[in-house]
Design a protein around this motif. Structure first.
Motif, PDB file in Angstrom:
ATOM      1  N   UNK A 171     -20.914   9.944 -15.298  1.00 19.14           N
ATOM      2  CA  UNK A 171     -21.678  10.443 -14.147  1.00 19.14           C
ATOM      3  C   UNK A 171     -22.689   9.407 -13.642  1.00 19.14           C
ATOM      4  N   UNK A 172     -22.238   8.173 -13.485  1.00 21.89           N
ATOM      5  CA  UNK A 172     -23.110   7.140 -12.946  1.00 21.89           C
ATOM      6  C   UNK A 172     -22.427   6.431 -11.792  1.00 21.89           C
ATOM      7  N   UNK A 173     -23.231   5.849 -10.925  1.00 14.17           N
ATOM      8  CA  UNK A 173     -22.680   5.199  -9.741  1.00 14.17           C
ATOM      9  C   UNK A 173     -21.896   3.946 -10.123  1.00 14.17           C
ATOM     10  N   UNK A 174     -20.974   3.590  -9.249  1.00 10.56           N
ATOM     11  CA  UNK A 174     -20.164   2.393  -9.474  1.00 10.56           C
ATOM     12  C   UNK A 174     -21.062   1.171  -9.561  1.00 10.56           C
ATOM     13  N   UNK A 175     -20.710   0.198 -10.411  1.00  8.82           N
ATOM     14  CA  UNK A 175     -21.505  -1.018 -10.495  1.00  8.82           C
ATOM     15  C   UNK A 175     -21.451  -1.822  -9.199  1.00  8.82           C
ATOM     16  N   UNK A 176     -22.569  -2.400  -8.828  1.00 12.29           N
ATOM     17  CA  UNK A 176     -22.617  -3.267  -7.651  1.00 12.29           C
ATOM     18  C   UNK A 176     -22.124  -4.665  -8.021  1.00 12.29           C
ATOM     19  N   UNK A 177     -21.815  -5.458  -7.031  1.00  6.96           N
ATOM     20  CA  UNK A 177     -21.418  -6.843  -7.293  1.00  6.96           C
ATOM     21  C   UNK A 177     -22.571  -7.604  -7.944  1.00  6.96           C
ATOM     22  N   UNK A 178     -23.787  -7.254  -7.547  1.00  4.95           N
ATOM     23  CA  UNK A 178     -24.962  -7.892  -8.126  1.00  4.95           C
ATOM     24  C   UNK A 178     -25.019  -7.659  -9.637  1.00  4.95           C
ATOM     25  N   UNK A 184     -28.515  -7.693 -11.974  1.00  2.00           N
ATOM     26  CA  UNK A 184     -29.153  -6.387 -11.928  1.00  2.00           C
ATOM     27  C   UNK A 184     -28.706  -5.548 -10.750  1.00  2.00           C
ATOM     28  N   UNK A 185     -29.058  -4.269 -10.788  1.00  4.28           N
ATOM     29  CA  UNK A 185     -28.669  -3.322  -9.737  1.00  4.28           C
ATOM     30  C   UNK A 185     -29.411  -3.648  -8.442  1.00  4.28           C
ATOM     31  N   UNK A 186     -28.673  -3.621  -7.336  1.00  2.97           N
ATOM     32  CA  UNK A 186     -29.310  -3.906  -6.044  1.00  2.97           C
ATOM     33  C   UNK A 186     -30.008  -2.686  -5.452  1.00  2.97           C
ATOM     34  N   UNK A 187     -29.893  -1.550  -6.146  1.00  5.31           N
ATOM     35  CA  UNK A 187     -30.590  -0.343  -5.715  1.00  5.31           C
ATOM     36  C   UNK A 187     -29.915   0.446  -4.620  1.00  5.31           C
ATOM     37  N   UNK A 188     -28.759   0.000  -4.155  1.00  6.32           N
ATOM     38  CA  UNK A 188     -28.088   0.717  -3.071  1.00  6.32           C
ATOM     39  C   UNK A 188     -27.435   1.993  -3.577  1.00  6.32           C
ATOM     40  N   UNK A 189     -27.421   3.066  -2.764  1.00  8.27           N
ATOM     41  CA  UNK A 189     -26.754   4.301  -3.164  1.00  8.27           C
ATOM     42  C   UNK A 189     -25.236   4.124  -3.167  1.00  8.27           C
ATOM     43  N   UNK A 190     -24.598   4.619  -4.210  1.00  7.33           N
ATOM     44  CA  UNK A 190     -23.138   4.524  -4.319  1.00  7.33           C
ATOM     45  C   UNK A 190     -22.616   5.745  -5.045  1.00  7.33           C
ATOM     46  N   UNK A 191     -21.363   6.058  -4.778  1.00  6.79           N
ATOM     47  CA  UNK A 191     -20.724   7.143  -5.490  1.00  6.79           C
ATOM     48  C   UNK A 191     -20.254   6.696  -6.868  1.00  6.79           C
ATOM     49  N   UNK A 192     -19.747   7.646  -7.639  1.00  9.90           N
ATOM     50  CA  UNK A 192     -19.232   7.352  -8.971  1.00  9.90           C
ATOM     51  C   UNK A 192     -17.811   6.811  -8.883  1.00  9.90           C
TER      52      UNK A 192
END
Length: 241
Positions: A171-178, A184-192
């Motif tokens: 139940x966590x958002x998809x990893x960002x390219x960052x 680290x996480x870029x803080x953008x909202x994303x779905x799982x």
């Protein structure tokens, strides 16, 4: 995210996973470079009572979904090599034990990592997927890469994907390219990942246990420190779906 109560079989499975060091707590670096306070090693469901417990749990979840969605059914459980292989076979047997009239003819199938060039040959072992309704069974779904490979195999064999079931939904958002780049996480909202696969392929994606289930189960055991860390992790990486 978390529910107030759990079915007794889910509570029992969480307790068993904890006792068997399948569910552990600490500081774990994931493929996404996130540091998780918990880890579920599904590869350790390898002793008789443990494989029985997890396969019964898969069977219960599949049967429950089928009872709620009367029009939904499937012919074959496909277990991607390698971890999916014991899961598809043992869960098929547990489905028949649960309701032989409904599930007694469900078959299993799995792929080889290397195509066999002697004997019966080929890529697949078990039931043919051609013209069959297929459910993928696997342990976890991280970036969704392995699941997409499994779907490609099903398509190439003439099967029709109708569902996916995994052991754990983090139940966590998809990893960002960052994050993948270690920045680290870029803080953008994303779905799982599960939500993305569900939207992309239009099939149900089920999970035996979710992070919410683990939190409820650990609360029942009075493990407040672990609960706080899991809740904080969820708040940091919660998806938009």
């Amino acid at each position: 995210m978390a529910t107030d109560s759990l079915p007794s079989w889910k509570s029992s499975l969480i307790e068993l996973a904890l006792q068997s060091n399948i569910l552990t707590f600490g500081s774990y670096k994931l493929k996404s470079n996130r540091i998780s306070p918990y880890f579920v090693n599904c590869g350790l469901f390898c002793r008789a009572k443990l494989i029985r417990a997890i396969s019964e749990a898969y069977a219960r979840e599949l049967n429950s979904y089928a009872q709620e969605h009367k029009e939904w059914s499937f012919d074959v459980l496909f277990g991607p090599a390698y971890k999916g292989i014991p899961l598809c076979a043992t869960t098929a047997e547990k489905l028949a034990s649960l309701d032989e009239q409904r599930w007694g003819e469900v078959a299993y199938s799995f792929n080889r990592k290397e195509v066999k060039d002697h004997g019966e040959g080929g890529l697949m072992v078990g039931e043919s997927l051609k013209g069959k309704k297929v459910v993928i069974i696997d342990d976890v779904m991280t970036a969704g890469t392995a699941i997409r490979e499994a779907i490609s195999i099903i398509d190439s064999q003439g099967g029709k994907l109708v569902g996916i079931i995994v052991a754990v939904d983090r139940q966590e958002k998809m990893p960002s390219q960052s994050e993948k780049d270690g920045k680290g996480d870029d803080g953008s909202p994303r779905g799982s990942t599960i939500g993305e696969v569900r939207r992309e392929y239009g099939v149900p994606v089920m999970a035996v246990l979710t992070l919410g289930d683990l939190i409820v189960g650990m609360k029942k055991m009075g493990r407040e420190e672990e609960v706080k860390r899991m809740e904080a992790y969820y708040e940091q990486y919660k998806p938009t779906d």
